[in-house]
Design a protein around this motif. Structure first.
Motif, PDB file in Angstrom:
ATOM      1  N   PRO A 275       4.070 -31.359  19.556  1.00 28.35           N
ATOM      2  CA  PRO A 275       4.146 -30.477  20.726  1.00 28.35           C
ATOM      3  C   PRO A 275       2.917 -30.598  21.625  1.00 28.35           C
ATOM      4  O   PRO A 275       2.106 -29.676  21.742  1.00 28.35           O
ATOM      5  CB  PRO A 275       4.248 -29.086  20.082  1.00 28.35           C
ATOM      6  CG  PRO A 275       3.463 -29.213  18.819  1.00 28.35           C
ATOM      7  CD  PRO A 275       3.725 -30.619  18.332  1.00 28.35           C
ATOM      8  N   ARG A 276       2.808 -31.732  22.261  1.00 30.09           N
ATOM      9  CA  ARG A 276       1.611 -32.047  23.034  1.00 30.09           C
ATOM     10  C   ARG A 276       1.325 -30.999  24.116  1.00 30.09           C
ATOM     11  O   ARG A 276       0.186 -30.582  24.316  1.00 30.09           O
ATOM     12  CB  ARG A 276       1.764 -33.432  23.661  1.00 30.09           C
ATOM     13  CG  ARG A 276       0.508 -33.973  24.351  1.00 30.09           C
ATOM     14  CD  ARG A 276       0.713 -35.388  24.842  1.00 30.09           C
ATOM     15  NE  ARG A 276       0.869 -36.309  23.718  1.00 30.09           N
ATOM     16  CZ  ARG A 276       2.051 -36.788  23.311  1.00 30.09           C
ATOM     17  NH1 ARG A 276       3.173 -36.434  23.928  1.00 30.09           N
ATOM     18  NH2 ARG A 276       2.121 -37.609  22.282  1.00 30.09           N
TER      19      ARG A 276
ATOM     20  N   GLN B 295       5.784 -22.703  19.578  1.00 30.59           N
ATOM     21  CA  GLN B 295       5.851 -24.143  19.322  1.00 30.59           C
ATOM     22  C   GLN B 295       4.874 -24.603  18.242  1.00 30.59           C
ATOM     23  O   GLN B 295       5.059 -25.672  17.645  1.00 30.59           O
ATOM     24  CB  GLN B 295       5.593 -24.904  20.620  1.00 30.59           C
ATOM     25  CG  GLN B 295       6.690 -24.748  21.653  1.00 30.59           C
ATOM     26  CD  GLN B 295       6.573 -25.743  22.785  1.00 30.59           C
ATOM     27  OE1 GLN B 295       6.203 -26.902  22.580  1.00 30.59           O
ATOM     28  NE2 GLN B 295       6.881 -25.302  24.000  1.00 30.59           N
ATOM     29  N   LEU B 296       3.850 -23.800  17.982  1.00 34.64           N
ATOM     30  CA  LEU B 296       2.850 -24.186  16.982  1.00 34.64           C
ATOM     31  C   LEU B 296       3.106 -23.576  15.612  1.00 34.64           C
ATOM     32  O   LEU B 296       2.394 -23.893  14.662  1.00 34.64           O
ATOM     33  CB  LEU B 296       1.445 -23.779  17.455  1.00 34.64           C
ATOM     34  CG  LEU B 296       0.932 -24.398  18.756  1.00 34.64           C
ATOM     35  CD1 LEU B 296      -0.518 -24.002  19.003  1.00 34.64           C
ATOM     36  CD2 LEU B 296       1.074 -25.917  18.752  1.00 34.64           C
TER      37      LEU B 296
ATOM     38  N   GLU C 277      -1.453 -36.346  17.016  1.00 35.45           N
ATOM     39  CA  GLU C 277      -0.194 -36.763  17.633  1.00 35.45           C
ATOM     40  C   GLU C 277       0.490 -37.923  16.919  1.00 35.45           C
ATOM     41  O   GLU C 277       1.713 -38.092  17.036  1.00 35.45           O
ATOM     42  CB  GLU C 277      -0.411 -37.126  19.105  1.00 35.45           C
ATOM     43  CG  GLU C 277      -1.256 -38.360  19.336  1.00 35.45           C
ATOM     44  CD  GLU C 277      -1.356 -38.726  20.816  1.00 35.45           C
ATOM     45  OE1 GLU C 277      -0.508 -38.226  21.596  1.00 35.45           O
ATOM     46  OE2 GLU C 277      -2.253 -39.478  21.194  1.00 35.45           O
TER      47      GLU C 277
ATOM     48  N   CYS D 126       4.887 -18.750  24.294  1.00 32.10           N
ATOM     49  CA  CYS D 126       5.591 -20.027  24.142  1.00 32.10           C
ATOM     50  C   CYS D 126       4.753 -21.004  23.329  1.00 32.10           C
ATOM     51  O   CYS D 126       5.274 -21.733  22.474  1.00 32.10           O
ATOM     52  CB  CYS D 126       5.917 -20.607  25.516  1.00 32.10           C
ATOM     53  SG  CYS D 126       6.889 -22.126  25.454  1.00 32.10           S
TER      54      CYS D 126
ATOM     55  N   THR E  77       7.599 -29.483  14.003  1.00 23.95           N
ATOM     56  CA  THR E  77       8.624 -29.834  14.982  1.00 23.95           C
ATOM     57  C   THR E  77       8.920 -31.324  14.898  1.00 23.95           C
ATOM     58  O   THR E  77       8.085 -32.103  14.404  1.00 23.95           O
ATOM     59  CB  THR E  77       8.145 -29.475  16.403  1.00 23.95           C
ATOM     60  OG1 THR E  77       6.842 -30.052  16.622  1.00 23.95           O
ATOM     61  CG2 THR E  77       8.054 -27.965  16.585  1.00 23.95           C
TER      62      THR E  77
ATOM     63  N   TYR F 129      -2.643 -26.395  12.846  1.00 24.02           N
ATOM     64  CA  TYR F 129      -3.117 -26.411  14.230  1.00 24.02           C
ATOM     65  C   TYR F 129      -4.370 -25.558  14.375  1.00 24.02           C
ATOM     66  O   TYR F 129      -5.294 -25.907  15.117  1.00 24.02           O
ATOM     67  CB  TYR F 129      -2.026 -25.900  15.173  1.00 24.02           C
ATOM     68  CG  TYR F 129      -0.867 -26.842  15.349  1.00 24.02           C
ATOM     69  CD1 TYR F 129      -1.044 -28.103  15.900  1.00 24.02           C
ATOM     70  CD2 TYR F 129       0.418 -26.470  14.963  1.00 24.02           C
ATOM     71  CE1 TYR F 129       0.024 -28.977  16.055  1.00 24.02           C
ATOM     72  CE2 TYR F 129       1.496 -27.333  15.125  1.00 24.02           C
ATOM     73  CZ  TYR F 129       1.292 -28.579  15.664  1.00 24.02           C
ATOM     74  OH  TYR F 129       2.342 -29.448  15.824  1.00 24.02           O
TER      75      TYR F 129
ATOM     76  N   ALA G 138       2.132 -27.834  24.158  1.00 19.30           N
ATOM     77  CA  ALA G 138       1.668 -26.574  23.574  1.00 19.30           C
ATOM     78  C   ALA G 138       0.220 -26.681  23.115  1.00 19.30           C
ATOM     79  O   ALA G 138      -0.575 -25.751  23.289  1.00 19.30           O
ATOM     80  CB  ALA G 138       2.567 -26.169  22.413  1.00 19.30           C
TER      81      ALA G 138
ATOM     82  N   ARG H 170       8.919 -33.635  17.062  1.00 14.56           N
ATOM     83  CA  ARG H 170       7.929 -34.424  17.781  1.00 14.56           C
ATOM     84  C   ARG H 170       6.694 -33.576  18.019  1.00 14.56           C
ATOM     85  O   ARG H 170       6.753 -32.342  18.037  1.00 14.56           O
ATOM     86  CB  ARG H 170       8.499 -34.938  19.109  1.00 14.56           C
ATOM     87  CG  ARG H 170       9.678 -35.882  18.921  1.00 14.56           C
ATOM     88  CD  ARG H 170      10.204 -36.375  20.248  1.00 14.56           C
ATOM     89  NE  ARG H 170       9.303 -37.291  20.906  1.00 14.56           N
ATOM     90  CZ  ARG H 170       9.238 -38.599  20.651  1.00 14.56           C
ATOM     91  NH1 ARG H 170      10.018 -39.134  19.731  1.00 14.56           N
ATOM     92  NH2 ARG H 170       8.405 -39.370  21.316  1.00 14.56           N
TER      93      ARG H 170
ATOM     94  N   PHE I 228       5.610 -36.306  12.479  1.00 15.60           N
ATOM     95  CA  PHE I 228       6.252 -36.249  13.784  1.00 15.60           C
ATOM     96  C   PHE I 228       7.023 -37.542  14.020  1.00 15.60           C
ATOM     97  O   PHE I 228       6.544 -38.635  13.684  1.00 15.60           O
ATOM     98  CB  PHE I 228       5.215 -36.059  14.893  1.00 15.60           C
ATOM     99  CG  PHE I 228       4.378 -34.825  14.728  1.00 15.60           C
ATOM    100  CD1 PHE I 228       4.947 -33.570  14.815  1.00 15.60           C
ATOM    101  CD2 PHE I 228       3.020 -34.925  14.476  1.00 15.60           C
ATOM    102  CE1 PHE I 228       4.182 -32.433  14.648  1.00 15.60           C
ATOM    103  CE2 PHE I 228       2.247 -33.790  14.309  1.00 15.60           C
ATOM    104  CZ  PHE I 228       2.828 -32.531  14.393  1.00 15.60           C
TER     105      PHE I 228
END
Length: 307
Positions: A18-19, A9-10, A240, A5, A14, A61, A21, A16, A245
């Motif tokens: 994905p804090r 998400q990475l 973030e 998962c 995205t 990431y 993840a 927003r 985002f």
């Protein structure tokens, strides 16, 4: 959150950040690190592929998380990726090069300065990448990983023949790097660079360098340690608030973050030392290289007024 998962998400940009993840990846460092290295290796092997399909994000990431993990295995991969001539490495990493590549390289540094030297000295490599590699030096000095004398000695070789002696961003970066590590041994070389019109005096003038020297090494060293951003320690805090985002301005204000996008430095990644009041502030809202040029031409900034 399970590893699969997190990976999902990475993989791509995205709406927003994905804090969850990213935090999950940090909590499961050992399990996620091989995948992150794979993403970075794939990017270095075929950077053109990163421009196809949905906007990829896993390599970005990977850079920040591996930097936070102090993963030395990322060092040769980053060196290989950013050694590619031309603009492709900038096109697939955006403002990472001009903002944080120096910190990422310093964070994964494996104790071998040669890859950084090659990035700095190779004329075919993009000048923004070369400048970022150069800016790694004062970070390593501040972190106690590179001796100041070694950094000064290497800077001397750059002033005296290892850089093409022509006006370019790299020369101004070199003076600012020397400024940060106290350049008393380099003053004649710096003066010669100004005499040969190699330095952009909008960012720093020769009088500012001389006044800086007059403050003494201890004061300069303390200021550099205070102002230097240092290594990557928190990927969430680093990423973030990026403009890619969706984060409404009310939420940005609540977190005391800049509204409307990422605040960057006018000279990519280099903050003019706050002690220099005569130099126009290097802190400005920077137009991204792939953003429309503010002159109204309709071209990308990198293809217009930046060029």
């Amino acid at each position: 959150m399970d590893i699969e998962c997190i990976k999902q998400q990475l993989e791509c940009v995205t709406p927003r950040f994905p804090r969850g993840a990213v935090r999950g990846a940090i909590e499961q460092q050992e399990a996620i690190t091989p995948w992150l290295l794979e993403q970075l290796a794939a990017c270095a092997d075929d950077p053109q592929a990163m421009n196809k399909g949905p906007t990829p994000m896993s390599h970005i990431y990977a850079m920040y998380l591996l930097a936070q993990f102090r993963e030395a295995a990322a060092y040769p991969l980053l060196s290989r990726l950013f050694s590619i001539p031309g603009e492709i490495s900038l096109d697939i990493t955006g403002d990472v090069v001009t903002e944080d590549l120096c910190r990422i390289l310093a964070s994964v540094w494996a104790g071998d300065i040669e890859p950084i030297k090659r990035l700095i000295e190779t004329p075919s490599i993009n000048e923004y990448v070369r400048s970022a590699a150069l800016r790694t030096l004062p970070i390593l000095v501040c972190e106690g990983q590179l001796g100041r004398d070694e950094a000064i000695d290497y800077s001397t070789t750059l002033f005296r023949g290892k850089l093409e002696r022509e006006y370019q961003l790299l020369w101004t970066s070199l003076v600012l790097v020397a400024y940060g590590i106290y350049p008393e041994k380099l003053i004649e070389d710096i003066e010669k660079a100004y005499e040969d019109d190699l330095i952009d005096t909008w960012f720093i003038g020769l009088d500012d360098v001389r006044q800086h020297l007059a403050r003494g090494k201890d004061a300069v060293s303390e200021e550099t340690r205070r102002l230097e951003k240092g290594l990557i320690d928190d990927t969430v805090a680093e990423m973030e608030w990026w403009a890619c985002f969706e984060l409404d301005n009310e939420e940005r204000r609540a977190r005391q973050l800049p509204t409307g996008g990422k605040v960057q430095t006018a000279l990519p990644g280099i903050d003019a030392p706050q002690a220099i009041q005569q130099v126009p502030s290097a802190k400005t809202v920077k137009v991204g290289r792939n953003d429309p040029c503010p002159c109204g031409s309709g071209k990308k900034y990198k293809k217009c007024c930046q060029s």
